[in-house]
Design an enzyme around this catalytic site. Sequence first.
Site, mmCIF file in Angstrom:
data_model
loop_
_atom_site.group_PDB
_atom_site.id
_atom_site.type_symbol
_atom_site.label_atom_id
_atom_site.label_comp_id
_atom_site.label_asym_id
_atom_site.label_seq_id
_atom_site.Cartn_x
_atom_site.Cartn_y
_atom_site.Cartn_z
ATOM 1 N N GLU A 168 8.338 52.846 68.120
ATOM 2 C CA GLU A 168 9.058 53.870 68.939
ATOM 3 C C GLU A 168 10.414 53.291 68.901
ATOM 4 O O GLU A 168 10.575 52.004 69.282
ATOM 5 C CB GLU A 168 8.477 53.501 70.360
ATOM 6 C CG GLU A 168 7.125 54.173 70.386
ATOM 7 C CD GLU A 168 6.474 54.323 71.997
ATOM 8 O OE1 GLU A 168 7.108 53.809 72.739
ATOM 9 O OE2 GLU A 168 5.374 54.303 72.065
ATOM 10 N N ASN A 172 -2.445 52.179 73.136
ATOM 11 C CA ASN A 172 -0.606 52.329 73.154
ATOM 12 C C ASN A 172 -0.360 51.136 74.179
ATOM 13 O O ASN A 172 -0.853 51.202 75.210
ATOM 14 C CB ASN A 172 -0.469 53.715 73.686
ATOM 15 C CG ASN A 172 1.110 53.760 73.843
ATOM 16 O OD1 ASN A 172 1.627 54.023 72.680
ATOM 17 N ND2 ASN A 172 1.743 53.407 74.830
ATOM 18 N N GLU A 173 0.467 50.391 73.505
ATOM 19 C CA GLU A 173 0.985 49.249 74.134
ATOM 20 C C GLU A 173 0.148 48.477 75.141
ATOM 21 O O GLU A 173 0.340 48.495 76.375
ATOM 22 C CB GLU A 173 2.238 49.841 75.036
ATOM 23 C CG GLU A 173 3.264 50.408 74.298
ATOM 24 C CD GLU A 173 4.513 50.923 74.907
ATOM 25 O OE1 GLU A 173 4.342 51.240 76.231
ATOM 26 O OE2 GLU A 173 5.686 51.101 74.460
ATOM 27 N N TRP A 211 13.201 53.611 82.289
ATOM 28 C CA TRP A 211 12.435 52.786 82.893
ATOM 29 C C TRP A 211 13.132 51.443 83.231
ATOM 30 O O TRP A 211 12.236 50.740 84.084
ATOM 31 C CB TRP A 211 11.243 52.427 81.989
ATOM 32 C CG TRP A 211 11.508 52.263 80.688
ATOM 33 C CD1 TRP A 211 11.130 53.131 79.534
ATOM 34 C CD2 TRP A 211 11.906 50.995 80.104
ATOM 35 N NE1 TRP A 211 11.561 52.591 78.479
ATOM 36 C CE2 TRP A 211 11.941 51.430 78.660
ATOM 37 C CE3 TRP A 211 12.033 49.733 80.631
ATOM 38 C CZ2 TRP A 211 12.408 50.532 77.619
ATOM 39 C CZ3 TRP A 211 12.623 48.775 79.666
ATOM 40 C CH2 TRP A 211 12.720 49.124 78.270
ATOM 41 N N HIS A 215 13.952 60.412 79.622
ATOM 42 C CA HIS A 215 13.935 59.673 78.330
ATOM 43 C C HIS A 215 14.450 60.623 77.362
ATOM 44 O O HIS A 215 13.709 61.639 77.052
ATOM 45 C CB HIS A 215 12.482 59.191 77.961
ATOM 46 C CG HIS A 215 12.451 58.075 76.945
ATOM 47 N ND1 HIS A 215 12.661 58.294 75.798
ATOM 48 C CD2 HIS A 215 11.979 56.981 76.990
ATOM 49 C CE1 HIS A 215 12.889 57.156 75.107
ATOM 50 N NE2 HIS A 215 12.040 56.298 75.796
ATOM 51 N N GLU A 258 8.711 60.846 82.339
ATOM 52 C CA GLU A 258 9.659 60.381 81.328
ATOM 53 C C GLU A 258 10.781 61.536 81.054
ATOM 54 O O GLU A 258 11.511 61.623 80.066
ATOM 55 C CB GLU A 258 9.174 60.092 80.081
ATOM 56 C CG GLU A 258 8.157 58.770 80.137
ATOM 57 C CD GLU A 258 7.615 58.349 78.958
ATOM 58 O OE1 GLU A 258 7.757 59.089 77.816
ATOM 59 O OE2 GLU A 258 7.180 57.327 78.778
ATOM 60 N N GLN A 259 11.118 62.400 82.081
ATOM 61 C CA GLN A 259 12.207 63.458 82.186
ATOM 62 C C GLN A 259 13.463 62.733 81.725
ATOM 63 O O GLN A 259 14.361 63.620 81.283
ATOM 64 C CB GLN A 259 12.323 64.347 83.316
ATOM 65 C CG GLN A 259 10.932 64.749 83.725
ATOM 66 C CD GLN A 259 11.084 65.704 85.109
ATOM 67 O OE1 GLN A 259 11.963 66.224 85.426
ATOM 68 N NE2 GLN A 259 9.716 65.612 86.026
ATOM 69 N N ARG A 278 -0.934 55.700 83.839
ATOM 70 C CA ARG A 278 -1.705 55.408 82.425
ATOM 71 C C ARG A 278 -2.330 53.853 82.676
ATOM 72 O O ARG A 278 -1.914 53.189 83.472
ATOM 73 C CB ARG A 278 -0.568 55.584 81.339
ATOM 74 C CG ARG A 278 0.381 54.749 81.512
ATOM 75 C CD ARG A 278 1.367 54.896 80.152
ATOM 76 N NE ARG A 278 2.543 54.135 80.192
ATOM 77 C CZ ARG A 278 3.556 54.109 79.080
ATOM 78 N NH1 ARG A 278 3.363 54.978 77.917
ATOM 79 N NH2 ARG A 278 4.554 53.458 79.212
ATOM 80 N N CYS A 281 -9.403 48.262 83.016
ATOM 81 C CA CYS A 281 -9.968 46.824 83.013
ATOM 82 C C CYS A 281 -10.480 46.483 81.498
ATOM 83 O O CYS A 281 -11.533 47.120 80.987
ATOM 84 C CB CYS A 281 -10.730 46.334 83.850
ATOM 85 S SG CYS A 281 -11.232 44.686 83.680
#
EC number: 3.2.1.23
Lengths: 664, 664, 664
Positions: free
Chosen positions: A322, A150-151, A330, A373, A370-371, A112, A116
Amino acid sequence: MPQAQSLTDVSIGVCYYPEHWPEAMWPEDARRMREAGISRVRIGEFAWSRLEPEPGTYDFDWLSRALDTLHGEGLQVVLGTPTATPPKWLVDSMPDMLPVDRHGRPRGFASRRHYCFSHAGYRRECARIVKALAETFGQHPAIVAWQTDNEYGCHDTVLSYSDEARLGFRHWLRDRYGSVAALNDAWGNVFWSMEYRSFDEIDLPSGTVTEANPAHRADFHRYSSDQVAAFNRVQVEIIRALSPGRDILHNFMTFFLDFDHYEVMKDLDIATWDSYPLGSLDVFPGDAAHKTAFMRTGDPDLQAFHHDLYRGAGRGRFWVMEQQPGPVNWAHYNVDAQPGLVRLWGLEGFAHGAETISYFRWRQAPFAQEQFHAGLNLPDGEPDRAFHEVKQLSQDLASLGPLGASASARVALVFSYEAAWFLRVQPQGRSFSYVEQVFAMYRSLRRLGLDVDVVGPDAEVSGYALVLVPSMPHVPERLAASLAACKGTLLIAARSGSRTASHRIPDNLAPGILSGLLGVKVTRAESFRPHGAVPVRYDNENYSFDRWREFVVPEAGVEVLAETEDGHPAFTRKGRAHYLAGWPDDAFLNGVVERLAREAGLATGELPAGLRSRRRGPYRFVFNYGPAAADISPYFPASEFVLGQPRLEVGGVAVLHTDVPANG
Amino acid sequence: MPQAQSLTDVSIGVCYYPEHWPEAMWPEDARRMREAGISRVRIGEFAWSRLEPEPGTYDFDWLSRALDTLHGEGLQVVLGTPTATPPKWLVDSMPDMLPVDRHGRPRGFASRRHYCFSHAGYRRECARIVKALAETFGQHPAIVAWQTDNEYGCHDTVLSYSDEARLGFRHWLRDRYGSVAALNDAWGNVFWSMEYRSFDEIDLPSGTVTEANPAHRADFHRYSSDQVAAFNRVQVEIIRALSPGRDILHNFMTFFLDFDHYEVMKDLDIATWDSYPLGSLDVFPGDAAHKTAFMRTGDPDLQAFHHDLYRGAGRGRFWVMEQQPGPVNWAHYNVDAQPGLVRLWGLEGFAHGAETISYFRWRQAPFAQEQFHAGLNLPDGEPDRAFHEVKQLSQDLASLGPLGASASARVALVFSYEAAWFLRVQPQGRSFSYVEQVFAMYRSLRRLGLDVDVVGPDAEVSGYALVLVPSMPHVPERLAASLAACKGTLLIAARSGSRTASHRIPDNLAPGILSGLLGVKVTRAESFRPHGAVPVRYDNENYSFDRWREFVVPEAGVEVLAETEDGHPAFTRKGRAHYLAGWPDDAFLNGVVERLAREAGLATGELPAGLRSRRRGPYRFVFNYGPAAADISPYFPASEFVLGQPRLEVGGVAVLHTDVPANG
Amino acid sequence: MPQAQSLTDVSIGVCYYPEHWPEAMWPEDARRMREAGISRVRIGEFAWSRLEPEPGTYDFDWLSRALDTLHGEGLQVVLGTPTATPPKWLVDSMPDMLPVDRHGRPRGFASRRHYCFSHAGYRRECARIVKALAETFGQHPAIVAWQTDNEYGCHDTVLSYSDEARLGFRHWLRDRYGSVAALNDAWGNVFWSMEYRSFDEIDLPSGTVTEANPAHRADFHRYSSDQVAAFNRVQVEIIRALSPGRDILHNFMTFFLDFDHYEVMKDLDIATWDSYPLGSLDVFPGDAAHKTAFMRTGDPDLQAFHHDLYRGAGRGRFWVMEQQPGPVNWAHYNVDAQPGLVRLWGLEGFAHGAETISYFRWRQAPFAQEQFHAGLNLPDGEPDRAFHEVKQLSQDLASLGPLGASASARVALVFSYEAAWFLRVQPQGRSFSYVEQVFAMYRSLRRLGLDVDVVGPDAEVSGYALVLVPSMPHVPERLAASLAACKGTLLIAARSGSRTASHRIPDNLAPGILSGLLGVKVTRAESFRPHGAVPVRYDNENYSFDRWREFVVPEAGVEVLAETEDGHPAFTRKGRAHYLAGWPDDAFLNGVVERLAREAGLATGELPAGLRSRRRGPYRFVFNYGPAAADISPYFPASEFVLGQPRLEVGGVAVLHTDVPANG
């Protein structure tokens, strides 16, 4: 004892990915969200490949049905724009949209944030998809807010060394300096024959034989930060026009310094952030003993700091978008939370003024990155422990009733992204870390039970009783004036005022623009390797400066409150303006801050390790991050307990009625 | 007392490079090999530039003369194909044959292994030179075996990010998934909009902004492993046709996991490996005290593990192709062996079932990369210490006579390359290392004096008395059935069954396919930084899980044999199937394994540190790796000594007649 | 007591950048230089963009005025050529002039040293600007010397992997070997089929799959070193022709091994070096306790070593061109000097024979990369502490009067750049560091108070009383002959003579050409990880070899002075030639060196830690680097103090009249 209360004025949210699950599961998911006390749901922010599966062919029907399903249960939706995850066909259509690392290598598709910020073509594509979404859903009754992207900056994507960034940087420099002669002069390019004859000769400051000019690097930080703001603005303007009345927000991160969040917030309504206490403790600086002691609860000050930071950036309005529900995937090492902490983190967010605390994610994903998470529910659909804690949280909120607004604190801590860039560009010692220093100051205030406002470099600080300014090489004129006008107590840290806006040493030497206020002149500075500290005698105790110290000449009348062992001023006072000429060890810093808080008329008293407190409206919240149970009565006497009781177990929360603000 | 014996049924070999030495030296070399008791000689595997000095112009005469010289002394030859070292002219004729690192940089000529396994053009060139060699020498009476290439994968060459690998990967994915929709679904590409519209959109999983999808990475491991097998198969098919009756083998390495050796072995007759005890101890994980204690003898279990691993991979047939004779040149630090160890390592290999132990190399090379690599002889031709030890070894073998076949052990340890890839792709904790876990389990068995079969994931294990399964995220159906059918005792490690073949969490959560067998459900997992362990109470002793632990829900009737301090099952039993819900510390693991060995009816008794034993045919071999001399009588009572005596010095070997297998 | 003396024969200098400051400040700057006792000023070495602001358009007027201003105050000027900082327009006109890193990435403009030494086009541009400068200023009366370029090789710029370097390397190899067959034979390219058919097939030794042939790498070091010498020669020849009578010099660096300084010095008149005691202590190997103990004074031997090294390289003539005046900006941590050290470092340089000590820089720059680098004056023009110490130094010099020439020492330490390359190319143990070994030997001599000559591999050493040869894999024939002819005591370190010029093991094994002299043969070597040492018994004490040890066979008559615990010779003597068969711990080395010094008839006696001494002309200088004050009377009895007194504080200097040379 807690009493029945009227309805709450805050809300609980959750992050949900309908596109990950069979549509048949959606209604039951929505029903159970409501059952858990959740009222807000964020969706959509990674779904571009489902919203536009083929170039130009939109498929919004599934999203429409998802919105309707959630709306049917009375849930409010935050709709995310999907621009953090452009699909492969888009990347293939313009491969130069990829971000480029400092070695010149494009950073490719398959995870993700593969874009740029400088790329005009990608901005146009983002405008197109956002416009299509806003036209379709702008008036949907479920939608209360939009999240852009996002982020921003996650995975080190702010600084991109692409061709388009190089061209953009040249234009940006032309706008800033007008002429290349002015730039050469501002940067001091005569040094090492770095002079340019045209803006077109200027490259990005990467791949140089040795370090590039710090002014060059500082300006590239500024340029890159501006691109984030400009990128965000494109989306905001479209949503404003097509979805009036909805808030627009973005979800920021922990200790993230690569762009100026205050600038981005100028276009947004609410600052939100992603709170992962255990992951953050694991990856940010800290010694092993500290990390082990708090591994299942989180650092006692880290969440509070970011609540206060983003409340400031959001001009009073902030959410947690979140919130960690269990182990994450992570960090270097990923532990489970102590039972009760999922609830504690939520209550702490509200205590600091949050409008919404939203948990990530509804159900643990059984596939992709993200399994590992955790979510509120297990991949097989069974509720995980966090589900029950969120339910408890909603009951707590109901029992508390309206929390009211977050009052201003009497202590301000000045935070500057530019300071972080300047100190990163020229640390002059490997251990000099702006964020560690800021956080140490914040902790020294919080252990005294003080509420804190974290404010930006443009803030008006003259009304505070106590103002702390961590190392701030370039102090803007407005802040300098505000500090001068302040009737409260000031603590200015070493290196403040040591550089001009162009990253030069000021003509009158450090602290430059603050020289009159502080009455000192810094002639020399030094940095220390571990164990190379200089002893300091202060208040009949032995402390030290480690990491950094300066040689300071005070003007007549300036009081020297502490001296180094080799006879130089370590801590000075001119009126209410104090200067700390080095990096104090923790005990020294705590001593200084306690003294100034006392002088500022703020009730002080040291809390036990891991016990923290925050006032909101009629309540004082008390949190125990551990490592041991604590009796809080000595610190908050004669109070009425709305939640909890005097003995707080690790992970416990107490809420007290309070008319008298303790410690400001 | 040792008696005169009949002829041995095993052999000693050596690696020899006639092209490095004047032809006049060859006859004397061959004579002295025979004198030392050597009967097999490997040659040729790096000689391409001498076999084909100009493109298409072969010069095989010198090799023919070398074969004749060796044959004249009665020596048997293993002829290596020279494909690990393509000459410069070949690389220049197709530069895209070079392997490419994960940053996209070609890895050039001037050392060895400079080829990409995916490159079709290079495979054709290999076929050409192998065909020419096999046509010329296929029937040569000296040749008893062929070695394909040399040390596949050495220097990190399995994963190559070349253009040809990218194309090959796309074809491979098409074959595996049939449609891109099926791939998207299997990988869960909806997550982060990673969905593809065509196989042609899929790139290799390198250079991504953050980690790529673990399913993507796992498949690239599988693809890359398949290329090694396919590359090898090209050569095997040619040699089979042109040199019938000869064995074909390859020399594998230590703790090397980048390709599936069981797959490659499907085409080969004998597994061989290169045993460098001191170098391996230096470069593989282990604490400093351990490395210092065994620095001159080697890890007491490392050689044995690989003997057992490759005996399994070779379906009972294995050799050591390169055996360390003294200091090597490639470890971080390179020490000399304790006197006697060159012999010990040889005897240990035979004890584990080796047909041949071959020393590397005949004479130390005075030039190029391996100048510091010892040989049996010094560069000036004088015999080095290893020469004398090899001679002693040949006398030992003569005194022992035929060793017979290696019997099957009663304990199986299941080893899976795919498990290593899955755990590498998604470790979820920096310290989680498959190979360390496997090796810890192996050591816990060996310290009890147990003989062990290391078996692959396709093995039939139902006949073993005790089966250990280290963390195996994806458990194939066949193995699951075999475990279910086993009447022996089973120990299944944490994470087993936690992923499907597509690297997804199974619908019924971990242990997935093993849920019925084990009677547990894993709801959550966590990983620990050093010192973040959770205490475990077991058998009235205090232990801990470090690195990893899981939260397990047992079904009714499952016995909880140990619990964590915070009240979760740590070690469970359902019938004879045991589950270990975390990474046990060494003492915990030893306690568990000893209990299960006892339950499985295997005589157990702990051996002193560094004392190890292995049975072959009529003999039990005992080895003392140190650090201290030991009296072995208590462990092997009332035995007749064929070699050695009860007191074993460090580096000593005893061989006992045994009718009663001790410890299985 | 000090007496009034006649004029000094040495001088103090300073580095000055008129182009950084308004012209109006120049006269006052010049006046104050003279006031401080400064007589020499280096200017111009980074000023290309001001000397040629547009391609082909020179602007030398400002420089002419600067020279006149300085000359007007009687100051002598060293004019630097500006070739270390080519301007952007020049780089843009031929981008392939950039140096290329080992990964193939060009290293770009925007700092300094952005050129590849191999680039012919850039050499022509350098010749052009140097010619223009020399034509204009060659006869200017202010100029006493020219400095070529600045700090050759700084920022790792000697080894450049550019296309032009590759072509140049091929030509160089052709010149060296004549035929590619000879090269293949010399390098042993038959190993791993690395044979070439043409010089055009040979690439630079970077990006290989595993390590390239050490002979290949060693030759690339030689080639690259030769390019530095050739690059320098271009400028020297022009200046010689156009500015006769002036010295030509270059400023070298600390522990810099990437090119052969002896070769470059063949074209120059004076060796100068840049002395940064505190920065050097911080960045070079050393344990934390040592770095902390001397953090404000510097390593007691580091400056002295380089004085002696460059005095040798300069055939007796050397300067310090840049002397640290306070904190620098480039070490990992940058501390301030203890008061007095700026003077001490100056006096120590003169004691070792320097003609000029020049301080860097006149005034601290308020802009660009070196803002944190102190000067003699602060950025606001006020004198910093160093200004006053320099003034004191000039008074000290006046009180001492002429110092005379530096006498030859009686001890020689042989230093070889080629040895450093060979040991870097094939260390055979991660901790083997040539420079650490050399420095340990130097320190062991200096702690005995001995004056030392550091000499090159071509030096005639037969006249010395004691000669130490650190590990020197390739010993040239001339040195071998000189050692054989020496009547003094010799100490030859392990690895000496272990390689031929082509980096092969000699036919007679190590020590090869020294075998006759030493009477030993090395059969095997090993390297140790920390704590893996082998104990050595010597002189009734227990020592050890760590890092390295060899197995040595002495010939008949060779005396074994020490043995390892496992029974091998550790220290041998044949006549006066001693061999040390490993890397001794510090105490062992000190014991050995003290014994040999005594045998060589050199008075010895151990000085306290940090106390060091050097004789020049009629004086013995004594310096106290700390960490404690010391009474020097016991070591230098009955002397007359010209400066200082018997009790030396940390940072103190004493100068004694001496007729009797102490310790040689």
